[in-house]
Design an enzyme around this catalytic site. Structure first.
Site, PDB file in Angstrom:
ATOM      1  N   ASP A   1      47.492  62.140  10.299  1.00 14.22           N
ATOM      2  CA  ASP A   1      46.562  61.153  10.871  1.00 14.22           C
ATOM      3  C   ASP A   1      45.264  61.151  10.044  1.00 14.22           C
ATOM      4  O   ASP A   1      44.203  61.528  10.535  1.00 14.22           O
ATOM      5  CB  ASP A   1      46.282  61.539  12.342  1.00 14.22           C
TER       6      ASP A   1
ATOM      7  N   HIS B   1      51.854  32.492  56.602  1.00 14.92           N
ATOM      8  CA  HIS B   1      52.261  33.378  55.502  1.00 14.92           C
ATOM      9  C   HIS B   1      53.776  33.303  55.337  1.00 14.92           C
ATOM     10  O   HIS B   1      54.494  33.059  56.306  1.00 14.92           O
ATOM     11  CB  HIS B   1      51.838  34.812  55.847  1.00 14.92           C
ATOM     12  N   GLY B   2      54.249  33.553  54.142  1.00 14.52           N
ATOM     13  CA  GLY B   2      55.692  33.666  53.895  1.00 14.52           C
ATOM     14  C   GLY B   2      56.231  34.873  54.658  1.00 14.52           C
ATOM     15  O   GLY B   2      55.503  35.849  54.867  1.00 14.52           O
ATOM     16  N   ASP B   3      57.506  34.831  55.048  1.00 13.51           N
ATOM     17  CA  ASP B   3      58.009  35.925  55.885  1.00 13.51           C
ATOM     18  C   ASP B   3      58.469  37.141  55.066  1.00 13.51           C
ATOM     19  O   ASP B   3      59.114  38.041  55.581  1.00 13.51           O
ATOM     20  CB  ASP B   3      59.139  35.426  56.790  1.00 13.51           C
ATOM     21  N   ASP B   4      58.089  37.152  53.790  1.00 12.08           N
ATOM     22  CA  ASP B   4      58.520  38.252  52.918  1.00 12.08           C
ATOM     23  C   ASP B   4      57.706  39.525  53.136  1.00 12.08           C
ATOM     24  O   ASP B   4      57.990  40.552  52.559  1.00 12.08           O
ATOM     25  CB  ASP B   4      58.378  37.834  51.446  1.00 12.08           C
TER      26      ASP B   4
ATOM     27  N   TYR C   1      47.634  44.817  43.312  1.00 10.85           N
ATOM     28  CA  TYR C   1      49.057  45.035  43.606  1.00 10.85           C
ATOM     29  C   TYR C   1      50.024  44.433  42.614  1.00 10.85           C
ATOM     30  O   TYR C   1      51.186  44.778  42.601  1.00 10.85           O
ATOM     31  CB  TYR C   1      49.401  44.462  44.986  1.00 10.85           C
ATOM     32  N   LYS C   2      49.531  43.483  41.833  1.00 18.07           N
ATOM     33  CA  LYS C   2      50.456  42.789  40.941  1.00 18.07           C
ATOM     34  C   LYS C   2      49.826  42.667  39.570  1.00 18.07           C
ATOM     35  O   LYS C   2      48.670  43.004  39.384  1.00 18.07           O
ATOM     36  CB  LYS C   2      50.718  41.372  41.439  1.00 18.07           C
TER      37      LYS C   2
ATOM     38  N   ALA D   1      48.529  31.415  44.239  1.00 19.18           N
ATOM     39  CA  ALA D   1      48.711  30.114  43.595  1.00 19.18           C
ATOM     40  C   ALA D   1      48.547  30.183  42.078  1.00 19.18           C
ATOM     41  O   ALA D   1      47.819  29.400  41.495  1.00 19.18           O
ATOM     42  CB  ALA D   1      47.746  29.092  44.194  1.00 19.18           C
TER      43      ALA D   1
ATOM     44  N   GLN E   1      53.104  45.108  51.947  1.00 17.49           N
ATOM     45  CA  GLN E   1      52.215  44.335  52.806  1.00 17.49           C
ATOM     46  C   GLN E   1      52.486  44.479  54.311  1.00 17.49           C
ATOM     47  O   GLN E   1      51.829  43.834  55.126  1.00 17.49           O
ATOM     48  CB  GLN E   1      52.315  42.856  52.428  1.00 17.49           C
TER      49      GLN E   1
HETATM   50  C1  SPV Z   1      44.688  58.438  18.404  1.00 19.56           C
HETATM   51  O1  SPV Z   1      45.506  58.374  19.319  1.00 19.56           O
HETATM   52  O2  SPV Z   1      44.990  58.209  17.239  1.00 19.56           O
HETATM   53  C2  SPV Z   1      43.288  58.769  18.692  1.00 19.56           C
HETATM   54  C3  SPV Z   1      42.945  59.644  19.804  1.00 19.56           C
HETATM   55  O3  SPV Z   1      42.439  58.351  17.933  1.00 19.56           O
HETATM   56  S1  SPV Z   1      42.815  61.243  19.198  1.00 19.56           S
HETATM   57  O4  SPV Z   1      44.102  61.664  18.720  1.00 19.56           O
HETATM   58  O5  SPV Z   1      42.336  62.083  20.285  1.00 19.56           O
HETATM   59  O6  SPV Z   1      41.853  61.248  18.092  1.00 19.56           O
HETATM   60 MG    MG Z   2      43.166  57.792  16.064  1.00 19.14          MG
END
Ligand code: SPV
Ligand code: MG
Length: 434
Positions: free
Chosen positions: A207, A92-95, A46-47, A13, A101
Site C-alpha cells: 500500500d 394504509h396498505g395491509d402489508d 428502514y429502507k 411515493a 411495522q
Molecule cells: C485504506 O483502506 O487504504 C485506508 C485506511 O487508507 S488505512 O488502511 O487505515 O490507512
Molecule cells: Mg489507504
C-alpha cells in the site's frame, strides 16, 4: 365525500404506481386527503434512500388529483402528526400487519381511538405484480450525476452512513444486496470504500502507491458498473497538486461521490504501521491548497472532499489535529476524517468533543480498524456521520480461501472443502443477468 372528515395517508411515493393512486382514490371517498409524505431521512431509517428526493416527490404529489394537503412525515412514528391533525381515518396498505411495522400499526390504532378515529386498510399492491421494472427505472435514475449526489443526500438523511471496502466488482455486488433485518430494524451498507490498501494488496502490491492511480481508477470502473451505491475513493494524498484536478474529474465522470485525501507527503506507507515518519506530515498551507484545488476542480458541489488528518497516526497531539481540522474546513473540505490506530476510540472522541465546539465543524468520518469494539451508536453520539469498515472483506476472504486450498492439498481432492464453499449456481446467480 365529506369535506369535514380528515383522512391521513402516509406515503413515500418514490415511484408512483397504480397502488398509490388507488389508496388516494379510496381516501377521497371518505373526505379531505392529507398525505403524510415521508422525508428522505424517515425512509432511510428502514429502507434504501428513495430514487427521487423529498423536494421532487413533494412537487409530484402536489399535482396528483385528489390530494388536498401534504405534510412532512419525518419519522415512522406517526404520533406527532396524528395528534396535530387528529384525522378521522388513516389509510394504509395491509402489508404492515406483520414485520417491522407491526408495532407502528398497533400504536396508530391506539392513538386514533383517542378521538374516535379509525384505521382503514386496503390490499397492498405488490410492485412486482404491477410490472414495475425496477432495473429499468434504476437505469433512468442512476446516471453518474445522480449517483454522485447520493452520498450527500445520505449524509443529510441518515444518522450514520456506513461504508465497507470493496476491492472488486463481485464484492461490490455483495455489498449492494446484503441486508440485515430483524423485527424492528433494517440495516445495509450505504456505500463502497475504494481502499488503497485492499486494492493494492489484492493486486499483489504494497500500500505505497506502487499500484498506479490510473490502474486503480480503471479497476474502479468495473466496480462502478456492477453497483449503484455511492463510492468513496481513497486517493492517498491525492498525488501531485497539478494532477489532482484530472483525478477529480475522472472520478466524478464515473459517478464516484467523494474523494478522501490525506495530509501526508513522501513515500506513502499504510497508516496502521507502527513506525511512521513524522516528517511525512504535509504542511497545513500546502494541504489547504490541495483542498482548494480539489474543490475548484469538481463540477458538482455534491461531489464531496474528505480531508483526512494523520496527526494521531504520526504521533502529533490533539491541538495539531484540531488546528488542521479547522484549517481544512476553512479551505473547503466537506468532511473531516480523523484517523487513529489506537485500540480504543478515546483520542478521536476527545478530538470530536473539541471540534464540535468550533464554528468550522464539519461532519466526521471514522475508520475503526484498530478500535473495532466501538459501536456505531457511540460514533453517532460523538459527532461522527460516516463510518468506514476499511479492509474487512479482503481480510475475511483470504483465510477462507487458504483453508480450502489447504484442504485440497491435504486430502488430494476437493470433496472435504465442499461444505466451506458456495455452489457454482449461487456464485453465478450473484451476477444479475445470469
Ligand atoms: C485504506 O483502506 O487504504 C485506508 C485506511 O487508507 S488505512 O488502511 O487505515 O490507512
Ligand atoms: Mg489507504
Amino acid at each position: 365525500m365529506n369535506k369535514n372528515k380528515k383522512i391521513y395517508v402516509p406515503m413515500g411515493a418514490d415511484i408512483l404506481h397504480s397502488g398509490h393512486l388507488n389508496i388516494i382514490k379510496t381516501a377521497r371517498k371518505y373526505g379531505k386527503v392529507i398525505i403524510g409524505l415521508f422525508t428522505d431521512s424517515a425512509i432511510s431509517e428502514y429502507k434504501r434512500l428513495p430514487l427521487i428526493n423529498y423536494k421532487q416527490r413533494l412537487e409530484i404529489m402536489k399535482n396528483i388529483k385528489g390530494v388536498d394537503q401534504i405534510v412532512k412525515q419525518e419519522t415512522w412514528d406517526y404520533t406527532k402528526n396524528l395528534q396535530k391533525i387528529k384525522p378521522n381515518y388513516l389509510i394504509h396498505g395491509d402489508d404492515w400487519k406483520s414485520g417491522i411495522q407491526k408495532k407502528t400499526r398497533l400504536k396508530v390504532i391506539k392513538i386514533l381511538s383517542k378521538w374516535g378515529g379509525k384505521l382503514i386498510e386496503v390490499p397492498y399492491t405488490d410492485e412486482n405484480k404491477i410490472k414495475i421494472d425496477k432495473d429499468s427505472i434504476s437505469e433512468i435514475f442512476f446516471n453518474p450525476n445522480t449517483r454522485v449526489s447520493r452520498l450527500k443526500r445520505l449524509i443529510n438523511s441518515k444518522k450514520i452512513v456506513r461504508f465497507i471496502e470493496s476491492h472488486n466488482p463481485l464484492t461490490g455486488l455483495m455489498i449492494e444486496n446484503l441486508k440485515f433485518e430483524n423485527k424492528d430494524e433494517h440495516r445495509e451498507f450505504d456505500g463502497i470504500w475504494s481502499s488503497s490498501l485492499t486494492d493494492s494488496v489484492s493486486n499483489g502490491k504494497p500500500d505505497n502507491q506502487s499500484l498506479e492511480l490510473t490502474t486503480r481508477i480503471s479497476n474502479l470502473n468495473n466496480v462502478m458498473e456492477a453497483t449503484t451505491k455511492p463510492v468513496l475513493f481513497d486517493a492517498d494524498n491525492g498525488g501531485r497538486i497539478e494532477h489532482l484536478q484530472y483525478t477529480i474529474r475522472n472520478l466524478e465522470r464515473l459517478g464516484v461521490s467523494a474523494i478522501a485525501i490525506e495530509d501526508k507527503i513522501g513515500l506513502k506507507s499504510n497508516s496502521l504501521f507502527k513506525v511512521q515518519n513524522k516528517k511525512n506530515h504535509d504542511s497545513v498551507k500546502n494541504f489547504c491548497l490541495k483542498i482548494k484545488t480539489a474543490c475548484n476542480a469538481r463540477r458538482s458541489e455534491d461531489f464531496l472532499i474528505v480531508a483526512r488528518i494523520e496527526s494521531f497516526i504520526l504521533g502529533k497531539n490533539l491541538n495539531d489535529a484540531l488546528y488542521r481540522a479547522e484549517s481544512y474546513s476553512k479551505a473547503g473540505a466537506d468532511l473531516i476524517l480523523i484517523h487513529s490506530k489506537q485500540d480504543t476510540p478515546k483520542e478521536i472522541f476527545l478530538f470530536s468533543k473539541e471540534f464540535k465546539k468550533s464554528r468550522f465543524f464539519k461532519p466526521l468520518v471514522a475508520v475503526p480498524s484498530t478500535y473495532s469494539k466501538v459501536k456505531e451508536k457511540e460514533l453517532i453520539e460523538n459527532g461522527f456521520k460516516v463510518v468506514i469498515y476499511a479492509n474487512h472483506l479482503l481480510r475475511a476472504a483470504y483465510p477462507a480461501m487458504e483453508k480450502v486450498a489447504l484442504s485440497i492439498l491435504k486430502n488430494t481432492r476437493s470433496s472435504e472443502a465442499e461444505k466451506e464453499i458456495i455452489t457454482i449456481k449461487k456464485i453465478l446467480n450473484m451476477i444479475p443477468s445470469n
